[in-house]
Design a protein around this motif. Structure first.
Motif, PDB file in Angstrom:
ATOM      1  N   ARG A   1       0.728   4.235  -6.956  1.00 23.78           N
ATOM      2  CA  ARG A   1      -0.083   3.087  -7.304  1.00 23.78           C
ATOM      3  C   ARG A   1       0.304   2.363  -8.570  1.00 23.78           C
ATOM      4  NH1 ARG A   1      -3.673   1.954  -3.585  1.00 23.78           N
ATOM      5  NH2 ARG A   1      -4.269   3.866  -2.234  1.00 23.78           N
ATOM      6  N   ASP A   2       0.790   3.148  -9.405  1.00 23.15           N
ATOM      7  CA  ASP A   2       1.318   2.503 -10.868  1.00 23.15           C
ATOM      8  C   ASP A   2       2.408   1.451 -10.471  1.00 23.15           C
ATOM      9  OD1 ASP A   2      -0.894   3.471 -12.353  1.00 23.15           O
ATOM     10  OD2 ASP A   2       0.294   5.105 -13.082  1.00 23.15           O
TER      11      ASP A   2
ATOM     12  N   ILE B   1       3.292   0.079  -7.792  1.00 25.85           N
ATOM     13  CA  ILE B   1       3.059  -0.922  -6.958  1.00 25.85           C
ATOM     14  C   ILE B   1       2.554  -2.021  -7.849  1.00 25.85           C
ATOM     15  CG2 ILE B   1       1.283  -1.826  -5.371  1.00 25.85           C
ATOM     16  CD1 ILE B   1       1.784   0.702  -3.593  1.00 25.85           C
TER      17      ILE B   1
ATOM     18  N   ALA C   1       6.197   2.592  -0.488  1.00 28.46           N
ATOM     19  CA  ALA C   1       5.115   1.461  -0.427  1.00 28.46           C
ATOM     20  C   ALA C   1       5.464   0.567   0.812  1.00 28.46           C
ATOM     21  CB  ALA C   1       5.034   0.627  -1.513  1.00 28.46           C
TER      22      ALA C   1
ATOM     23  N   GLU D   1       0.927  -1.069  -0.049  1.00 32.28           N
ATOM     24  CA  GLU D   1      -0.069   0.021   0.104  1.00 32.28           C
ATOM     25  C   GLU D   1       0.979   1.054   0.002  1.00 32.28           C
ATOM     26  OE1 GLU D   1      -3.356   0.531  -0.299  1.00 32.28           O
ATOM     27  OE2 GLU D   1      -3.746  -1.752  -0.197  1.00 32.28           O
ATOM     28  N   PRO D   2       0.359   2.275  -0.783  1.00 32.29           N
ATOM     29  CA  PRO D   2       1.260   3.484  -0.771  1.00 32.29           C
ATOM     30  C   PRO D   2       1.037   4.396   0.494  1.00 32.29           C
ATOM     31  CG  PRO D   2      -0.768   3.977  -2.069  1.00 32.29           C
ATOM     32  CD  PRO D   2      -0.810   2.468  -1.560  1.00 32.29           C
TER      33      PRO D   2
ATOM     34  N   GLU E   1       0.230  10.037  -5.411  1.00 36.28           N
ATOM     35  CA  GLU E   1      -0.417   8.718  -5.021  1.00 36.28           C
ATOM     36  C   GLU E   1      -0.769   7.832  -6.153  1.00 36.28           C
ATOM     37  OE1 GLU E   1      -3.756   6.778  -2.373  1.00 36.28           O
ATOM     38  OE2 GLU E   1      -3.621   8.791  -2.670  1.00 36.28           O
TER      39      GLU E   1
ATOM     40  N   THR F   1       8.864   4.357  -3.927  1.00 35.56           N
ATOM     41  CA  THR F   1       8.489   4.319  -5.207  1.00 35.56           C
ATOM     42  C   THR F   1       9.097   5.275  -6.429  1.00 35.56           C
ATOM     43  OG1 THR F   1       6.606   5.737  -5.012  1.00 35.56           O
ATOM     44  CG2 THR F   1       6.056   3.593  -4.268  1.00 35.56           C
TER      45      THR F   1
END
Length: 350
Positions: A42-43, A45, A14, A4-5, A38, A33
């Motif tokens: 997420r990209d 991750i 992360a 999770e970020p 955010e 990351t």
């Protein structure tokens, strides 16, 4: 829990584990990351999750190489090694396979916020990509392909730093050259004329030794440069006379007082002449042009734009392998824009 970020300072990190069907396949991780948003985190991750799952299923032998190990394998030149030292703290200890293109592109604004995107690409992306792809050639890791910065990104960065990049270069011309030579000593006058005539790079010109001159046959031996092999290059009769009248000088090394072997133009390095050229330009009442603009840019603009030589012949004469490249980079128009608008207006009213 899955990765999770979370925000840590200005950078999103992360934390968590990577899972397959609820089963953890990695230990608990906390890792940057490299993203400033955010969404970017997420990209990252998503890409890292897919990579680690593929590694779990296919095997992890190629992914074990760290970036530190990859640097050791890479035969970096001093200038490249200096660039890599700037990046190393950000990637040290990381496996090469965990470094993503997006993360690599994000290092520019973090490490060099006041620089242009071209500088980020040249001094961060290019050397890191070279290190990783060299390790790939050894069969030790996957390759990396990085998308270049877009025109929009370049313009946004230029606006943020308050300075335009990719400023149009001013090429040398015969008027500038004549005024320069009128105030220069014989060595610098011959050097400027030589580069304008042959399109030699300054590094090639200052390397010229007496044994590289074959004046009886009107040619000089130019060293290899930027992937082009060393070769004989023809020169004009006037240049033969200029070079014949130069007595080679032994320049001093930059460090210490050791004298180097004789050089035709008397300079030790490609940067040794800048101060002297500025003085000559000031005395001549002309703008200072770096050697590359005065010579190589001046040569191609003279041949292609002013004399109308076809691009194939002009590129061959200047030793460009790709005949399309010099038209994009080295050809500069002399057309006055105001005059062009007047001509357009008069053609409409006539």
């Amino acid at each position: 829990m899955p990765l999770e970020p979370y925000l840590r300072g200005d950078i999103w990190w992360a934390r968590g584990k990577i899972e397959i069907d609820g089963q953890a396949i990695t230990g608990y991780r906390r890792i940057s990351t490299g993203a400033f948003t955010e969404a970017g985190a997420r990209d990252w991750i998503a890409e890292e999750t897919a990579r680690q799952r593929r590694r779990y299923i296919v095997g992890d032998a190629p992914d074990a190489l760290t970036f530190d190990d990859a640097i050791v394998l890479y035969p970096a030149k001093p200038a490249t090694a200096k660039m890599l030292l700037r990046v190393l703290p950000e990637l040290s200890g990381r496996t090469v396979s965990s470094i993503t293109p997006k993360e690599l592109r994000s290092l520019g604004p973090k490490l060099m916020p006041a620089c242009a995107t071209d500088t980020w690409w040249r001094e961060i992306v290019t050397p890191v990509r070279a290190v990783i792809n060299n390790a790939h050639d050894e069969g030790l890791c996957p390759p990396i392909r990085v998308r270049g910065y877009s025109r929009k990104e370049r313009m946004e960065q230029d606006a943020q730093r308050g300075k335009q990049s990719r400023v149009e270069k001013t090429p040398g011309d015969r008027v500038w050259l004549a005024k320069f030579m009128g105030k220069a000593d014989v060595y610098n006058a011959a050097l400027a004329a030589f580069m304008f005539e042959t399109a030699a790079r300054i590094g090639q010109a200052v390397q010229l030794r007496p044994q590289d001159l074959d004046l009886m046959n009107g040619r000089v031996w130019l060293a290899e440069s930027k992937g082009h092999p060393a070769q004989w290059v023809a020169i004009s009769r006037d240049m033969v006379v200029k070079l014949a009248n130069l007595k080679a000088k032994q320049p001093r090394a930059q460090i210490g007082y050791q004298k180097l072997p004789p050089r035709v133009f008397g300079y030790a390095t490609p940067t040794s002449m800048h101060a002297r050229w500025r003085t000559i330009c000031k005395a001549a009442g002309i703008p200072y042009l770096p050697p590359h603009q005065a010579g190589r840019h001046g040569f191609y603009t003279e041949m292609r734009v002013r004399q109308g030589l076809d691009p194939i012949s002009a590129a061959k004469a200047g030793r460009w392998a790709d005949s399309a490249l010099p038209d994009r980079v080295y050809a500069h128009t002399d057309l006055d824009e105001r005059n062009l608008r007047e001509r357009a207006r008069s053609s409409q009213t006539s």
